[in-house]
Motif scaffolding. Structure first.
Motif, short mmCIF file in Angstrom:
data_model
loop_
_atom_site.label_atom_id
_atom_site.label_comp_id
_atom_site.label_asym_id
_atom_site.label_seq_id
_atom_site.Cartn_x
_atom_site.Cartn_y
_atom_site.Cartn_z
N UNK A 41 -8.81 14.17 48.84
CA UNK A 41 -7.40 14.51 48.62
C UNK A 41 -7.14 14.57 47.12
N UNK A 42 -6.13 15.30 46.71
CA UNK A 42 -5.82 15.37 45.26
C UNK A 42 -5.50 13.99 44.69
N UNK A 43 -5.74 13.84 43.42
CA UNK A 43 -5.41 12.59 42.73
C UNK A 43 -3.90 12.42 42.70
N UNK A 44 -3.46 11.19 42.77
CA UNK A 44 -2.04 10.89 42.70
C UNK A 44 -1.56 10.79 41.26
N UNK A 45 -2.45 10.37 40.37
CA UNK A 45 -2.07 10.20 38.96
C UNK A 45 -2.84 11.17 38.09
N UNK A 54 1.42 17.54 53.64
CA UNK A 54 0.57 18.53 54.31
C UNK A 54 1.01 19.97 54.03
N UNK A 55 2.31 20.19 53.94
CA UNK A 55 2.81 21.55 53.66
C UNK A 55 2.33 22.03 52.29
N UNK A 56 2.37 21.15 51.31
CA UNK A 56 1.91 21.50 49.96
C UNK A 56 0.40 21.75 49.97
N UNK A 57 -0.34 20.90 50.68
CA UNK A 57 -1.79 21.10 50.76
C UNK A 57 -2.12 22.44 51.42
N UNK A 58 -1.37 22.83 52.42
CA UNK A 58 -1.58 24.14 53.06
C UNK A 58 -1.27 25.27 52.08
N UNK A 59 -0.18 25.13 51.32
CA UNK A 59 0.18 26.16 50.34
C UNK A 59 -0.90 26.31 49.27
N UNK A 60 -1.53 25.22 48.92
CA UNK A 60 -2.61 25.24 47.92
C UNK A 60 -3.94 25.69 48.52
#
Length: 95
Positions: free
Chosen positions: A37-41, A5-11
């Motif tokens: 949500x962003x792709x994992x691969x 979640x922290x990374x998603x907030x930063x983005x």
């Protein structure tokens, strides 16, 4: 790799999804966009981008690109989820 979640907030991920959701034609379609949500691969992301590129090429050719209104049947499905529930006549037609 799943983004936390922290990374998603930063983005500013939610702001990006809000921008895309504004281009939908139905509330439940916007909800679907906001749930992305962003792709994992990286391979999955590349495949999706290739599909987007194909769609953009079609738009550049001014080909007809149907985007019909997406009817929200959530209320009807909730009504029909009760045991023994049915729809008749006008209610069935308008569902």
């Amino acid at each position: 790799m799943i983004l936390d979640e922290e990374t998603l907030r930063a983005l500013e991920w939610s702001a990006v999804l809000d921008q895309v959701a504004r281009h939908t034609n139905a509330g439940h379609a916007a909800e679907g966009v906001r749930a992305c949500r962003p792709f994992e691969r990286i391979e999955d992301a590349r495949e999706a981008l290739a599909e987007v590129g194909e769609g953009m090429a079609l738009l550049d050719e001014r080909a007809a690109f149907p985007a019909p209104y997406v009817v929200d049947h959530a209320r009807t499905l909730r009504l029909l989820s009760a045991p023994g529930a049915t729809l008749e006549g006008p209610a069935l037609v308008s569902a």
